[in-house]
Design an enzyme around this catalytic site. Sequence first.
Site, PDB file in Angstrom:
ATOM      1  N   LYS A  78       0.862  -1.185   0.000  1.00 10.97           N
ATOM      2  CA  LYS A  78       0.000   0.000   0.000  1.00 10.97           C
ATOM      3  C   LYS A  78       0.897   1.234   0.000  1.00 10.97           C
ATOM      4  O   LYS A  78       1.934   1.239   0.674  1.00 10.97           O
ATOM      5  CB  LYS A  78      -0.900  -0.029   1.248  1.00 10.97           C
ATOM      6  CG  LYS A  78      -1.937   1.088   1.321  1.00 10.97           C
ATOM      7  CD  LYS A  78      -2.813   0.949   2.571  1.00 10.97           C
ATOM      8  CE  LYS A  78      -3.876   2.034   2.642  1.00 10.97           C
ATOM      9  NZ  LYS A  78      -4.732   1.897   3.837  1.00 10.97           N
ATOM     10  N   SER A 153      -9.788   2.126   2.975  1.00 13.24           N
ATOM     11  CA  SER A 153      -8.856   2.855   2.135  1.00 13.24           C
ATOM     12  C   SER A 153      -7.849   1.975   1.385  1.00 13.24           C
ATOM     13  O   SER A 153      -7.256   2.424   0.412  1.00 13.24           O
ATOM     14  CB  SER A 153      -8.075   3.840   2.993  1.00 13.24           C
ATOM     15  OG  SER A 153      -7.230   3.165   3.905  1.00 13.24           O
ATOM     16  N   SER A 177     -10.072  -0.277   7.143  1.00 18.12           N
ATOM     17  CA  SER A 177      -9.461  -0.077   5.826  1.00 18.12           C
ATOM     18  C   SER A 177      -8.807  -1.316   5.212  1.00 18.12           C
ATOM     19  O   SER A 177      -8.469  -1.302   4.027  1.00 18.12           O
ATOM     20  CB  SER A 177      -8.431   1.051   5.892  1.00 18.12           C
ATOM     21  OG  SER A 177      -9.078   2.298   5.847  1.00 18.12           O
TER      22      SER A 177
END
Lengths: 488, 482
Positions: A78, A153, A177
């Site tokens: 990420k 997210s 997330s």
Amino acid sequence: MTLHKHTLTELKALLDAGKVSARELTDTFLARIEALDGELNSFVTVTAEQARREADAADAARSKGDTGLLNGLPIAHKDIFCTDGVRTSCGSRMLDNFISPYDATVVEKMRAAGAIMLGKTNMDEFAMGSSNETSFYGPVKNPWDLSRVPGGSSGGSAAAVAARLAPAATGTDTGGSIRQPAALTGITGLKPTYGTVSRWGMIAFASSLDQAGPMAQSAADCALMLQTMVGHDSKDSTSLDRTTDNYLADLDKPLAGLTVGLPEEFFPASLDDRIAELTRETARELERQGAKVVSVSLPSVKLSVPAYYVIAPAEASSNLSRFDGVRYGYRCQDPVDLMDLYKRSRSEGFGDEVQRRILVGTYALSHGYYDAYYLRAQKVRRLISDDFARAFEKADVILGPTSPEVAFQLGAKKDDPVTMYMADVFTIAVNLAGLPALSMPGGMIDGLPVGVQLIGNYFREGQILNVAHRYQQATDWHRQAPAFGGEK
Amino acid sequence: MSAWETVIGLEIHVQLATKTKIFSSASTAVGAEPNSHASLVDLAMPGTLPVLNREAVNMAVKFGLAVGAEINRRSAFERKNYFYPDLPKGYQTTQLAEPIVGTGNIELILDDGSRKTVRIHHAHLEEDAGKSLHEDFHGMTGIDLNRAGTPLIEVVTEPDMRSAEEAVAFARTLHSLVTAIGICDGEMSQGSLRFDVNVSVRRKGEEKLGTRTETKNLNSFRFMEMAIKKEVERQIDILEDGGSITQETRLFNGDTGVSRSMRSKEDANDYRYFPCPDLLPVMLSEEQIIELKNSLPELPAQRLGRFVEQYGLSDYDARILSSDLATSDYFEAVAERSDDAKLAANWIMGELTARLNAEERSIKECPMSASHLAELIARLKDNTISSKIAKQVFEACWNGEGSPDQVIEARGLKQVSDSGELQKMVDKIIAENTTQAEAYRAADEAKRKKMFGFFVGQAMKASQGKANPQQINELLMKALEG
């Protein structure tokens, strides 16, 4: 070639057996990214050259007897994790030009275990969002239906794993997330106990809630990733100094004697019947394997969304103060004075959702409001932890839905942040209490995956991975893949 | 007598003498190239986290123990949020609700010998900011983050001081305390100790405190005294003209002696303090505190008492000689080697201090070693030299001509005590000054006393000051009065 369809665990077996090389694997996934990610938008940066170099090095190391746990396995990070020499944007214009001068501990540990970084995945800006629509780099598409969001997210990591552009990826979870995008894209994702994975080098959103974890096809894959990610880090004062568990050892343990708690508050009348039914069906499968299902109550969980949306923005408003246009990151053109530099750099560098949360957080911490908002929210946090403590007296693990809905249409909630926030209702309490939880695929509704959440007591990652693994041995929801990219 | 009473409280930033910063492993050394002592943490790079330096905690605890304060077994860091270019994170990590050191006391001895206790409200740990450099950047501002993250304790007193002199006495006492226990290098010119003074005035007899102003960042005792006196005058002038004092922060320029308003209370930032989620509360065990207590050296106040007791010094002398460790050590070395504490004290507080002040040197930079001064005192005591010659020897030693014995030898300054040699000299003086000798013999007792000095002067001149004064007196007396 169908190498990309394999789980991380299977790919590891192929590597260990010498049936495939790290370079072959890396080329396979890089080719898929190249071919498919234009539509998906799950990567912000692809580090192809570096990945091939690392793959060759991994193959060479293996030939010399290297037995690193992830040796030769390609993964994605990420874009919230700092990566030395590689842009680390956090999904924001603010850091679009930021080349990190150092590696996050998670990145370093993955590298040390022999993993190969394919690239950095797209995400909601500064991890603020549940749909991946707040990214400066545009929304990520859900591979199950390109008109829908992948959740957020960690939407880029989720979509990349679901579309088999990477066998596994790292994510971070502040209020869901990892788990919510895992649910919306039909993969398995785990948020560990707070303090288990180092936060060094992970760009902070809400420090007391942020926790990194794995996202992959299966619970076994997550166990493999988690085993590498955890461990005390002297660079993170909130990192726990305890003996590392072996998450792989007990994966197959039978479920006889296990008590599964279903919290009544996770099945409100307003919940989609189909999601409620799939969650109950998951409980029945665990029962079939010898577990006992009981009802538990978490009465304060209903307060978790308002409490979270005070604490997280409050911490964020302070954490994001360092992005001021002075030392790195976005700086506005021709500032006339210091105030202008601050105001324009931050107004132009941050997107709407980030600015909204900075404003909310600043307000909550302001003189005269602190007691009414921040302190009260901290008290709610305590109540929620106490609820879970009582529930874990009755049950070993808690089962419920991950998200009250399946993946929704892109743009559907863009102008309605409160509705978007309310959808975090099942995931947020876990962060407030600091507990471990995972989401795994538990069925489909209209061709879209549904996630089921397993919450464990502190440090019981091994136990929820074991339950999820046993479930996945008996079902094949986690082996379902979207049609997207399947032919290529 | 003024109708007004001054009330002063102080906040003092004490830079702790740790090797590394409070939350990073970067060096705290001063004088390096800008930003060469700024780590990823000090630069507030995304994703970086603070790790508390235990040595800073230990030093804060030592301070608390030295002022007899409560040591809080649990203390916690908070964030003080505001934007400034030399504050890289956009917040200062500090302590507010739960400081490490609670209430304590510092006892002062004032110039008139009286004693006064100033209460410490609390002391807390925090990080220093960087520096903004406004010169040499073509109208722009440069940022140097070498100082960012240097550990500080902020010591906050109660408003217990009643004059600029008391405030300065407090500042000096604090300075000598923190240097004695080794938690601060005491270099005021480099900002190692910085004083904020809160000043208000009220009519004598009034109980309610007047509105106060705060003058920030004074880094010398002299500026502090000037700033307080100016501020007291300013406030009294305003009040006597029927005006009122605005609560504000002021800046004092030591070079011009002028202060100006920086910001009023209304403009004050809302710092939005909240507990720092990146740091755990600081927990201290009984054992740790006892261990730190045992590690404390003799404190200046204890040393002062010992100097009076052990060396028979006056309170005044003892206070001066015990004020800092370097002076104390120097004094004790001279006193012990020369075996005369009184002479040692006189020489250090007289000749030595005068020379140091004239050359703007500290005692650490003194060119005259303690053993040389002790040797000089010893030669004085055993009559090898007279006190007049001693000053010459001191001068020569100061200028690097060697030890007192070497100087006395090389320059032939040894006092002449050979009675045969002195007798010849006396005979010669009487023979050359027969008129004066006869006048002396004819004079009465009172006049004789005055006239005797002439012969002594002649003898000293003839011996170039080396004649043993006592012997020469006796011989002259014998020759003149027979």
